[in-house]
Write a protein that holds these residues in place. Structure first.
Motif: not given
Length: 118
Positions: A70, A74, A88-90
């Motif tokens: 993650a 970001s 997505s987050k990952t």
């Protein structure tokens, strides 16, 4: 897709149009993660460092996904957005005819490997 033992088998079982993109992703990840071990977990080929999966990829019905830790996603959200993709987050999914740019894959893999001990 049935359970597969390795990257080669996974790619061979993918839809024909996806195979060149999956091969290319594998090569990019292998180059960006020279200390990583190839593995398959949850029916997805990936790469792990010191027992932690730092990158993986998968073929779906219409898209391909590439997944990282993650913090890597970001840290590179701007580059992903500039490529016209959504994360997505990952992970990031994309159609096989509009893959994630090579330099972004390399950046994400490198960032993911830096977070292996987090």
């Amino acid at each position: 897709m049935a359970t597969v033992p390795d990257h080669d088998s996974y790619i061979a079982a993918a839809p024909e149009a996806f195979r060149p993109v999956l091969e290319h992703l594998r090569d990019l990840l292998r180059e960006a993660l020279p200390d990583a071990e190839e593995m398959v977990a949850y029916n997805m080929p990936g790469f792990r460092i010191r027992g932690k999966v730092v990158a993986s990829y998968a073929a779906f019905s219409k898209k391909i996904g590439v997944y990282f830790l993650a913090p890597a996603i970001s840290e590179h959200a701007e580059e992903i957005a500039e490529a016209g993709l959504t994360a997505s987050k990952t992970g990031v999914t994309f159609p096989p005819n509009k893959p994630l740019p090579d330099h972004v894959v390399a950046q994400l893999a490198s960032a993911s490997s830096r977070h292996v001990d987090d």
